[in-house]
Design a protein around this motif. Structure first.
Motif, PDB file in Angstrom:
ATOM      1  N   SER A   1       9.539   9.137   3.245  1.00 59.39           N
ATOM      2  CA  SER A   1       9.623   9.737   2.014  1.00 59.39           C
ATOM      3  C   SER A   1       8.972  11.140   2.207  1.00 59.39           C
ATOM      4  CB  SER A   1       8.657   8.847   1.232  1.00 59.39           C
ATOM      5  OG  SER A   1       7.621   8.723   1.444  1.00 59.39           O
ATOM      6  N   ALA A   2       8.598  11.691   3.157  1.00 64.33           N
ATOM      7  CA  ALA A   2       8.344  13.240   3.380  1.00 64.33           C
ATOM      8  C   ALA A   2       9.401  13.975   3.572  1.00 64.33           C
ATOM      9  CB  ALA A   2       7.315  13.084   4.618  1.00 64.33           C
ATOM     10  N   ASN A   3      10.600  13.073   3.815  1.00 69.09           N
ATOM     11  CA  ASN A   3      11.720  13.796   4.104  1.00 69.09           C
ATOM     12  C   ASN A   3      12.337  14.971   3.120  1.00 69.09           C
ATOM     13  OD1 ASN A   3      15.348  13.859   4.306  1.00 69.09           O
ATOM     14  ND2 ASN A   3      14.249  14.137   6.148  1.00 69.09           N
TER      15      ASN A   3
ATOM     16  N   GLY B   1      13.161   5.071   9.743  1.00 72.98           N
ATOM     17  CA  GLY B   1      12.508   6.136  10.370  1.00 72.98           C
ATOM     18  C   GLY B   1      12.577   5.989  12.067  1.00 72.98           C
ATOM     19  N   GLU B   2      12.967   4.855  12.598  1.00 71.59           N
ATOM     20  CA  GLU B   2      13.194   4.459  13.704  1.00 71.59           C
ATOM     21  C   GLU B   2      14.527   5.131  14.269  1.00 71.59           C
ATOM     22  OE1 GLU B   2      13.335   0.321  14.217  1.00 71.59           O
ATOM     23  OE2 GLU B   2      13.867   0.215  16.235  1.00 71.59           O
ATOM     24  N   ALA B   3      15.589   4.936  13.280  1.00 66.35           N
ATOM     25  CA  ALA B   3      16.855   5.738  13.408  1.00 66.35           C
ATOM     26  C   ALA B   3      16.413   7.456  13.432  1.00 66.35           C
ATOM     27  CB  ALA B   3      17.745   5.388  12.511  1.00 66.35           C
TER      28      ALA B   3
ATOM     29  N   ILE C   1      13.893  16.454  12.783  1.00 68.82           N
ATOM     30  CA  ILE C   1      15.218  16.387  12.130  1.00 68.82           C
ATOM     31  C   ILE C   1      15.312  17.050  10.794  1.00 68.82           C
ATOM     32  CG2 ILE C   1      16.865  14.822  11.547  1.00 68.82           C
ATOM     33  CD1 ILE C   1      17.287  14.141  14.170  1.00 68.82           C
ATOM     34  N   ASP C   2      14.441  16.721  10.229  1.00 67.04           N
ATOM     35  CA  ASP C   2      14.142  17.462   8.792  1.00 67.04           C
ATOM     36  C   ASP C   2      14.190  19.010   8.940  1.00 67.04           C
ATOM     37  OD1 ASP C   2      13.300  18.298   6.215  1.00 67.04           O
ATOM     38  OD2 ASP C   2      11.754  16.635   6.073  1.00 67.04           O
ATOM     39  N   ARG C   3      13.413  19.393   9.902  1.00 64.47           N
ATOM     40  CA  ARG C   3      13.437  20.972   9.944  1.00 64.47           C
ATOM     41  C   ARG C   3      14.654  21.597  10.444  1.00 64.47           C
ATOM     42  NH1 ARG C   3       8.300  20.251  11.877  1.00 64.47           N
ATOM     43  NH2 ARG C   3       8.919  19.992  13.903  1.00 64.47           N
TER      44      ARG C   3
ATOM     45  N   ALA D   1       0.839  -1.136   0.108  1.00 68.02           N
ATOM     46  CA  ALA D   1      -0.020   0.050  -0.062  1.00 68.02           C
ATOM     47  C   ALA D   1       0.649   1.397   0.065  1.00 68.02           C
ATOM     48  CB  ALA D   1      -0.947  -0.029   1.273  1.00 68.02           C
ATOM     49  N   HIS D   2       2.167   1.153   0.723  1.00 67.18           N
ATOM     50  CA  HIS D   2       2.855   2.424   0.682  1.00 67.18           C
ATOM     51  C   HIS D   2       3.256   2.891  -0.627  1.00 67.18           C
ATOM     52  CE1 HIS D   2       3.284   4.465   4.792  1.00 67.18           C
ATOM     53  NE2 HIS D   2       3.531   2.987   5.231  1.00 67.18           N
ATOM     54  N   LEU D   3       3.521   1.668  -1.332  1.00 66.67           N
ATOM     55  CA  LEU D   3       4.237   1.763  -2.502  1.00 66.67           C
ATOM     56  C   LEU D   3       3.245   2.146  -3.785  1.00 66.67           C
ATOM     57  CD1 LEU D   3       6.639  -1.157  -2.931  1.00 66.67           C
ATOM     58  CD2 LEU D   3       7.201   1.390  -2.739  1.00 66.67           C
TER      59      LEU D   3
ATOM     60  N   VAL E   1      10.109   3.305   3.296  1.00 65.60           N
ATOM     61  CA  VAL E   1      10.949   3.914   4.414  1.00 65.60           C
ATOM     62  C   VAL E   1      10.259   4.458   5.186  1.00 65.60           C
ATOM     63  CG1 VAL E   1      13.388   4.539   3.142  1.00 65.60           C
ATOM     64  CG2 VAL E   1      11.390   5.914   2.775  1.00 65.60           C
ATOM     65  N   SER E   2      10.043   3.671   6.534  1.00 64.91           N
ATOM     66  CA  SER E   2       8.968   3.973   7.443  1.00 64.91           C
ATOM     67  C   SER E   2       9.642   3.936   8.893  1.00 64.91           C
ATOM     68  CB  SER E   2       7.687   3.265   7.162  1.00 64.91           C
ATOM     69  OG  SER E   2       7.791   1.816   7.567  1.00 64.91           O
ATOM     70  N   GLY E   3       8.708   3.898   9.887  1.00 66.91           N
ATOM     71  CA  GLY E   3       9.124   3.914  11.235  1.00 66.91           C
ATOM     72  C   GLY E   3       9.500   2.308  11.501  1.00 66.91           C
ATOM     73  N   GLY E   4       8.821   1.398  10.876  1.00 64.88           N
ATOM     74  CA  GLY E   4       8.941  -0.049  11.061  1.00 64.88           C
ATOM     75  C   GLY E   4       9.474  -0.723   9.830  1.00 64.88           C
ATOM     76  N   HIS E   5       9.945  -0.087   8.647  1.00 64.88           N
ATOM     77  CA  HIS E   5      10.676  -0.888   7.692  1.00 64.88           C
ATOM     78  C   HIS E   5      11.572  -0.006   6.798  1.00 64.88           C
ATOM     79  CE1 HIS E   5       7.427  -4.047   8.154  1.00 64.88           C
ATOM     80  NE2 HIS E   5       6.654  -2.868   8.674  1.00 64.88           N
TER      81      HIS E   5
ATOM     82  N   CYS F   1       2.394  10.126   2.698  1.00 61.73           N
ATOM     83  CA  CYS F   1       3.813   9.621   3.088  1.00 61.73           C
ATOM     84  C   CYS F   1       3.450   8.620   4.297  1.00 61.73           C
ATOM     85  CB  CYS F   1       4.635  10.559   3.140  1.00 61.73           C
ATOM     86  SG  CYS F   1       5.073  11.520   1.646  1.00 61.73           S
ATOM     87  N   VAL F   2       2.914   9.225   5.390  1.00 61.51           N
ATOM     88  CA  VAL F   2       2.897   8.719   6.434  1.00 61.51           C
ATOM     89  C   VAL F   2       1.520   7.921   6.571  1.00 61.51           C
ATOM     90  CG1 VAL F   2       3.973  10.219   8.162  1.00 61.51           C
ATOM     91  CG2 VAL F   2       1.902  10.730   7.592  1.00 61.51           C
ATOM     92  N   ASP F   3       1.161   6.804   7.506  1.00 58.41           N
ATOM     93  CA  ASP F   3       0.170   5.919   7.324  1.00 58.41           C
ATOM     94  C   ASP F   3      -1.260   6.727   7.224  1.00 58.41           C
ATOM     95  OD1 ASP F   3       1.948   3.901   7.686  1.00 58.41           O
ATOM     96  OD2 ASP F   3       1.568   3.655   9.814  1.00 58.41           O
TER      97      ASP F   3
ATOM     98  N   GLY G   1       7.921   5.169  -0.707  1.00 59.06           N
ATOM     99  CA  GLY G   1       6.804   5.241   0.054  1.00 59.06           C
ATOM    100  C   GLY G   1       6.879   5.229   1.544  1.00 59.06           C
ATOM    101  N   GLY G   2       6.198   5.577   2.372  1.00 56.26           N
ATOM    102  CA  GLY G   2       6.318   5.494   3.741  1.00 56.26           C
ATOM    103  C   GLY G   2       6.910   6.887   4.679  1.00 56.26           C
ATOM    104  N   GLY G   3       6.761   6.779   5.675  1.00 49.34           N
ATOM    105  CA  GLY G   3       6.763   8.211   6.564  1.00 49.34           C
ATOM    106  C   GLY G   3       7.892   9.076   6.113  1.00 49.34           C
TER     107      GLY G   3
HETATM  108  O1  KG4 Z   1       4.685   5.144   7.556  1.00 53.83           O
HETATM  109  P1  KG4 Z   1       4.845   5.774   8.727  1.00 53.83           P
HETATM  110  O2  KG4 Z   1       3.650   6.569   9.013  1.00 53.83           O
HETATM  111  O3  KG4 Z   1       4.703   4.389   9.782  1.00 53.83           O
HETATM  112  C1  KG4 Z   1       5.227   3.290   9.739  1.00 53.83           C
HETATM  113  O4  KG4 Z   1       4.691   2.490   8.910  1.00 53.83           O
HETATM  114  O5  KG4 Z   1       6.178   3.059  10.307  1.00 53.83           O
HETATM  115  O6  KG4 Z   1       6.309   6.361   9.175  1.00 53.83           O
HETATM  116  C2  KG4 Z   1       6.427   6.895  10.268  1.00 53.83           C
HETATM  117  C3  KG4 Z   1       7.895   7.307  10.397  1.00 53.83           C
HETATM  118  C4  KG4 Z   1       8.323   8.190  11.676  1.00 53.83           C
HETATM  119  O7  KG4 Z   1       9.493   7.118  11.862  1.00 53.83           O
HETATM  120  C5  KG4 Z   1       8.610   9.328  11.806  1.00 53.83           C
HETATM  121  O8  KG4 Z   1       9.591   9.919  12.259  1.00 53.83           O
HETATM  122  C6  KG4 Z   1       9.262   9.629   9.965  1.00 53.83           C
HETATM  123  O9  KG4 Z   1       8.229   8.242   9.451  1.00 53.83           O
HETATM  124  N1  KG4 Z   1       8.849  10.626   9.273  1.00 53.83           N
HETATM  125  C7  KG4 Z   1       9.977  11.312   8.771  1.00 53.83           C
HETATM  126  C8  KG4 Z   1       9.376  12.531   8.507  1.00 53.83           C
HETATM  127  N2  KG4 Z   1       8.132  12.500   8.402  1.00 53.83           N
HETATM  128  C9  KG4 Z   1       7.791  11.363   9.236  1.00 53.83           C
HETATM  129  N3  KG4 Z   1      11.214  11.049   8.924  1.00 53.83           N
HETATM  130  C10 KG4 Z   1      12.171  12.046   8.307  1.00 53.83           C
HETATM  131  N4  KG4 Z   1      11.440  13.289   7.681  1.00 53.83           N
HETATM  132  C11 KG4 Z   1      10.349  13.540   7.887  1.00 53.83           C
HETATM  133  N5  KG4 Z   1      10.070  14.708   7.148  1.00 53.83           N
END
Ligand code: KG4
Ligand code: ZN
Length: 358
Positions: A296-298, A174-176, A194-196, A125-127, A146-150, A324-326, A292-294
């Motif tokens: 990807s907003a970076n 994302g965890e990092a 971190i992005d800002r 779905a993210h893709l 690229v997300s909080g879990g993957h 980007c985020v869930d 895709g994934g959170g």
């Molecule tokens: O896809 P998502 O909502 O949840 C999972 O499926 O894990 O991703 C959440 C992750 C968090 O770790 C959050 O810090 C990260 O996405 N995130 C970002 C940005 N916006 C959200 N990481 C870097 N730069 C961003 N702008």
């Protein structure tokens, strides 16, 4: 297969439900792309004091929010349940208690409204999120979640045919980002902070490690980068494990020093992706790079991966910031492909913590 009324039409109107982690979401999407409504109730405020998602708190919050969120998505789309062609739900991967809430809600609705049910993989779905309110992806493609879990790299042969070709061996990116923000005292979720901050910092002030993991692998690793940042900010620890103490903390840093750390961390994290995607392009002939994934907003990631795709003469597809985020629009959008292929689930659909994509 379900015995429910099934009409396979080209542009189905699908209600999507998402509850895999800490976002309770519902959305209605027509024809896999046209978003009629998308409602997301975030739980950031509930998990902030723990600097990470607490599974029990997440599932309880989903339980409280799922019905109002679904009602709001239907109201905003100005539709009745009879106008829907299917109910879709992200049923894997994720936190089991969280997934159970969305999966149970979807099954109840499908059964009570006599609608077909479609279980969707959260990573697939993210893709597909970049197709929302946009054109279909040109295939074949490399897909990066690229997300909080993957942190997972896929070869995408067709919309329903994904092959996992690389993944993180430890922390997700994302965890990092979230842990880096905690080390720098920036709060949760840390990625946006971190992005800002990184935008104003000197990204070459610190030279953090970029894990290569040997010349052949397409896997990723982010735990070394996180530890390098921890030691750079707080000094070398005295003692071991949980009892270890550090000589200083982020409270000793000026705003400029924090920004330099954020920018240098972000440079190394994004570089680790670029190296592996380059390698993926060398091995697989593709038209497109899909992200895709959170994470990807970076800002830096979007810029550097766009430049990489351009150097290679490929198209890059990035989701709009809100997808980007869930969210549940990506679940409903992704389900359209399965709907058109006549692939439905029955009420035995189970939530699962891992992805089935290998
Ligand atoms: O896809 P998502 O909502 O949840 C999972 O499926 O894990 O991703 C959440 C992750 C968090 O770790 C959050 O810090 C990260 O996405 N995130 C970002 C940005 N916006 C959200 N990481 C870097 N730069 C961003 N702008
Ligand atoms: Zn996600």
């Amino acid at each position: 297969m379900t015995s429910t009324r099934i009409r396979v039409i080209p542009n189905p109107t699908i209600l999507g439900i998402e509850s895999s982690c800490d976002e309770t979401a519902a959305a209605v999407v027509e024809g896999g792309s046209r978003v009629l409504s998308s409602v997301v109730a975030t739980q950031d405020d509930l998990h902030q004091r723990y600097a990470g998602v607490v599974p029990e708190i997440a599932s309880r919050a989903h339980l409280e929010r799922i019905v109002p969120v679904i009602r709001e998505a239907m109201r905003a789309a100005d539709l009745a349940y009879d106008d829907l062609d299917a109910i879709a739900v992200g049923h894997r991967p994720g936190l089991i208690g969280s997934l159970l809430v969305g999966t149970s809600a979807a099954k109840s609705l499908a059964w009570s409204r006599d609608l077909p049910l479609i279980g969707v993989d959260h990573l697939a779905a993210h893709l597909s999120a970049c197709e929302l309110d946009d054109d279909p992806i040109e295939l074949p493609a490399l897909g990066l979640v690229v997300s909080g879990g993957h942190t997972s790299l896929f070869y995408m042969g067709s919309p329903l045919d994904l092959t996992l070709i690389g993944r993180t061996i430890d922390d997700a990116i994302g965890e990092a980002f979230d842990k880096a923000a905690t080390i720098l005292g920036l709060g949760y979720p840390g990625g946006p902070a971190i992005d800002r901050l990184a935008r104003t910092g000197d990204d070459h002030r610190h030279d953090f490690p970029v894990a290569a993991l040997g010349r052949d692998r397409l896997d990723f690793s982010f735990s070394g980068l996180k530890t390098a940042l921890l030691y750079a900010v707080r000094g070398t620890p005295q003692g071991r494990g949980r009892g270890a103490t550090f000589p200083r903390d982020a409270g000793n840093l000026s705003d400029t020093e924090k920004a330099d750390f954020a920018a240098s961390f972000e440079r190394a994290a994004v570089k680790a992706l670029v190296v592996k995607i380059e390698r993926g392009f060398d091995r697989h002939e593709v038209q497109t790079l899909v992200i895709g994934g959170g994470v990807s907003a970076n800002t830096r990631l979007r810029r550097e991966l766009s430049e990489l795709a351009q150097r290679r003469g490929l198209t890059i597809r990035l989701p709009a910031p809100e997808y980007c985020v869930d969210n549940a629009a990506m679940i409903a959008g992704c389900a359209a492909g399965r709907f058109r292929a006549g692939e439905f689930d029955d009420l035995s659909l189970a939530a699962a913590t891992s992805s089935a994509i290998r």
